[in-house]
Each structure stands twice: as C-alpha cells, then as structure tokens.
Design a protein around this motif. Structure first.
Motif, short mmCIF file in Angstrom:
data_model
loop_
_atom_site.label_atom_id
_atom_site.label_comp_id
_atom_site.label_asym_id
_atom_site.label_seq_id
_atom_site.Cartn_x
_atom_site.Cartn_y
_atom_site.Cartn_z
N ARG A 168 -5.22 0.37 -0.88
CA ARG A 168 -4.19 -0.30 -0.60
C ARG A 168 -2.67 0.46 -1.45
N GLN A 171 -2.68 3.98 -0.87
CA GLN A 171 -2.72 5.07 0.37
C GLN A 171 -0.34 4.24 0.06
N THR A 172 -0.50 3.12 -0.62
CA THR A 172 1.45 2.96 -0.26
C THR A 172 2.04 3.95 -1.49
N HIS A 175 2.70 6.59 0.62
CA HIS A 175 3.62 7.06 1.56
C HIS A 175 4.77 6.95 1.66
N SER A 176 4.86 7.05 -0.18
CA SER A 176 6.32 7.52 -0.97
C SER A 176 6.48 8.78 -1.07
#
Ligand code: GAR
Length: 190
Positions: A168, A171-172, A175-176
């Motif tokens: 998690r 992936q966070t 995503h930016s």
C-alpha cells in the motif's frame, strides 16, 4: 496536447492515477489509448467506464511477440501516440515496439532499481529485510528494468509493517510520482 498510451495488465491503479492527474490539470496530457494483453483484466473495465479507447489483445492469438507488437505499433501510429507509459504491463518490450518509440517508453517499477528487478519486487524487498524500499520511473530498453533512471522515491519499511502495508505504501508513492514524472518530461520536451 501530448497523447499517452498506457500499457497495463492488471488492476490499473496507476492508470487511475494518470487519468485523475490529466483530468485535474496537473498532467498536461491525454490518455488517448489503453493497451492491455489480458482481456479479463480489471483495467479493461475501467477504460470502458472512462471512455478510454482500448486495444486489448490475447498474445496467444499471435504467432510470436513480433507479430503482436507490429499490430500495437500500427494502433499507436493511428492514434498519434507521443509516449508509451508502462503501468504494470508485465512483458519485456521487444525490438519491434522499441525501435519506433525509442526514448519515448517509460516504466514504473516498485523498487529502488537496480535493486530487486523483475517480478514481485515488493515481496523481494520484504523478504530481503531491507529497511528502505521505493519506486523507480525509468526509460525502457531491451533489458528487464534496466533503462536509464528518471526519478526515484524511497519508502521506509517500519518494524511492524506487513507485506500488504508495504504494498500500500509503495503504491501510494507510485500514484503521485508517476504523473509528476511524466509531467516533468513533457514540460522539458524530452
Ligand atoms: C505497479 O506496482 C507497478 O510498479 C508494477 O506493477 C504494479 C501494477 O499495479 N510493475 C512492475 O512490477 C513492473 N516490473 P496497477 O495495475 O495497480 O497499476
């Protein structure tokens, strides 16, 4: 407007992040095409809902990689694609696709390359017991996760983190980092 083709084989959370950034204006580009090699993948459904044109194919229907990549090149040229954005497309890019798009294919990988290339990079980092994992965005060449690095961001692995927590957290960051990196390339005209 710069035209992107996102290549994905799975869930498509990076596809979502790129779409979101192009809609909110932080990424000055349009996702003009999704290319997917798994007709059942979740990302195909997402593209349908978003109205992203998609080229979805089953590699088994082609004699070899050169044949399906030649078809992909045809579609990319029809759609006047500027950049290929690999987002969980789990295949090596062959010469047929690499040549006409050399320097314009970008990949995201969930590790601090050159550490942990290949499959399940997050699991590899977790099992190795390293204290810092991360994300790399790089140009694609013929190797496995070997092209020139464009950007990286570290993710600290805390004592009590599970593999899922790490997934998690990585992936966070993806995503930016991915939309931001693509925007930098576009604004520098690279
Ligand atoms: C992402 O974590 C990406 O970094 C990884 O696949 C995942 C796709 O997730 N790519 C690789 O491991 C490439 N070697 P998504 O479908 O939710 O975007």
């Amino acid at each position: 407007m710069t035209r992107l083709a996102v290549f994905a084989s799975g869930t498509g959370s990076n596809y979502d992040a790129i779409i979101e950034a192009s809609q909110n204006g932080s990424l000055e580009a349009e996702v003009a095409l999704l290319v997917c090699d798994k007709p059942q993948a979740k990302v195909v459904e997402k593209a349908k809902q978003n109205g992203t044109p998609a080229f979805v194919f089953d590699p088994k229907q082609y004699r070899n990689k050169a044949m399906f990549e030649a078809k992909i090149v045809e579609v990319l040229q029809e759609e006047k694609i500027d950049y290929i954005i690999l987002a969980g497309y789990m295949r090596l890019i062959g010469e047929t696709l690499l040549r006409p798009f050399e320097g314009r294919i970008i990949n995201i990988h969930p590790s601090l390359l050159p550490a942990f290339p290949g499959l399940d990079a997050i699991g590899q980092a977790f099992d190795a017991g390293v204290k810092v994992a991360g994300v790399t965005v790089h140009y694609v060449d013929e190797g496995m996760d070997t092209g020139t690095i464009i950007s990286q961001e570290a993710v600290k692995i805390e004592e009590d983190m599970t593999r899922e927590d790490l997934q998690r957290a990585v992936q966070t960051v993806e995503h930016s980092l991915y939309p931001e990196t693509i925007q930098k390339l576009i604004s520098r005209g690279e």
